[in-house]
Design an enzyme around this catalytic site. Sequence first.
Site, PDB file in Angstrom:
ATOM      1  N   LYS A 237     -21.093  77.303  21.384  1.00 37.39           N
ATOM      2  CA  LYS A 237     -21.630  78.628  21.075  1.00 37.39           C
ATOM      3  C   LYS A 237     -23.046  78.478  20.531  1.00 37.39           C
ATOM      4  O   LYS A 237     -23.322  77.561  19.755  1.00 37.39           O
ATOM      5  CB  LYS A 237     -20.751  79.295  20.003  1.00 37.39           C
ATOM      6  CG  LYS A 237     -19.351  79.615  20.514  1.00 37.39           C
ATOM      7  CD  LYS A 237     -18.428  80.058  19.391  1.00 37.39           C
ATOM      8  CE  LYS A 237     -17.013  80.212  19.911  1.00 37.39           C
ATOM      9  NZ  LYS A 237     -16.037  80.380  18.816  1.00 37.39           N
ATOM     10  N   ARG A 292      -8.625  77.755  11.508  1.00 39.10           N
ATOM     11  CA  ARG A 292      -9.587  77.246  10.507  1.00 39.10           C
ATOM     12  C   ARG A 292     -10.628  78.329  10.221  1.00 39.10           C
ATOM     13  O   ARG A 292     -10.694  79.338  10.917  1.00 39.10           O
ATOM     14  CB  ARG A 292     -10.322  76.034  11.102  1.00 39.10           C
ATOM     15  CG  ARG A 292     -11.070  76.409  12.378  1.00 39.10           C
ATOM     16  CD  ARG A 292     -11.988  75.335  12.901  1.00 39.10           C
ATOM     17  NE  ARG A 292     -12.852  75.847  13.943  1.00 39.10           N
ATOM     18  CZ  ARG A 292     -12.537  75.936  15.233  1.00 39.10           C
ATOM     19  NH1 ARG A 292     -11.364  75.527  15.667  1.00 39.10           N
ATOM     20  NH2 ARG A 292     -13.402  76.436  16.109  1.00 39.10           N
TER      21      ARG A 292
END
Length: 445
Positions: A237, A292
């Site tokens: 990303k 997470r």
Amino acid sequence: MFKKVLIANRGEIALRIIRTCKEMGISTVAVYSTADKDALHVRFADEAVCIGPPSSTESYLSIPKIMAAVEITNADAVHPGYGFLAENADFAQVCSEYDIKFIGPTPHMIKKMGDKVTAKETMIKAGVPVVPGSEGLVKNVQSGIEISKEIGFPVIIKATAGGGGKGMRIVWEEEDFENQWNMARNEAKASFGNDGIYIEKFIEEPRHIEIQIIGDQHGKVIHLSERDCSIQRRHQKLVEECPSPFMTKKLRKEMGEAAIKAGESINYEGVGTVEFLVDKYRNFYFMEMNTRIQVEHPVTEEVIDRDLIKEQIKVAAGDKLSGKNYFPQMHCIECRINAEDPYFDFRPSPGQIEYFHSPKGHGVRVDTHAYAGYRVPPYYDSMIAKLICRAETREECITKMQRALDEFVIDGIKTTIPFHSQLMKDERFRAGDFHTGFLNEFDLK
Ligand code: MV4
């Protein structure tokens, strides 16, 4: 509440966690490899323990080294950050055996979501939409071809142990199937030691939109809105934003409810992200779940005005969530600044930062561990800063980002700043007209 948290990580996220712990009156322990002896997380933690040489496997990924640091400092909880041991079920298990709170979900949940076929089966049972495909693992080429003909080409072959794009193969026609099947299997075997494979209909030009959720230990799960992460390059990303320019009120409600169902079905505890593929008709499909805190969590923090690390620590300590979901009140964009040369295929550019000037001003946030004189080590992730801008509207946010990028000076190494500057000027980006294939057609001038 915890008295002392050991942060089993490095870089900006270690620093980010230390800041929140300080504000919560929690003592902090940093761990570091010899390559990180001058790092800011070491300097700003209350205590610091050297856990080995630069190589991650002998330091940040070493469960025995980290447990030894927990023991000698008497920490009562561990924050794993992202990457490294954050989604390692064995590590979470060892922590629980030593009666140390792993700030995150249980080993069981980590395992369940780490295996993509199991995760998908769990989502089907929970009533969350998934991409049409094989029912579980596919046994052999013949049955793979049969399934593909049934769902219709193009299809995508995925590794059950995969995620993040590894071991994936797109098959456009029957003739190519066997070849791609073998490649996917070998890649999966080599990368994960697990050659379990499944098949899905290939969704063309999808957007990657994820929903941030949080669950407490009392069965409550809420959502904290979406992040659009469609601007990616080779599954890395580069830009994340909220609201997604593709989002509608109705879609946000539906995706939010689906993400909550996903979380509730596994009694999810902690912060987590439910990733969806969204096609051009706004059909959405569960892709995977991350158990997470993620790199891009500040985007959510800015639009809902909450400290997600604080919320994460509070639910880990047993606090109850209040009932309501959160919706974006602002627009936020995050640009990942990596020590990479965007003019040279984004190749890593480690080395000494000679000069460092961070952009400032209203609505500008920089999460970084870098400073003038800092040496970016070649051993770890190349991300050195996150530039996060927020404003009332997307247009103002892009304008602010351009201004902040112009003000950002990092001398001595190559960075992705010029890439972001050009992206912010791109007509299609500005129009919100992009999908996960966008950067394949983007040329840096
Ligand atoms: C897909 C897909 C199209 N159809 N699955 C890439 C990473 C992994 N999490 C799943 N990925 C994809 N799965 C089906 N059925 C396209 C991708 C994909 C992608 C997804 C999100 C963001 C960027 C991507 C880039 C290429 C492919």
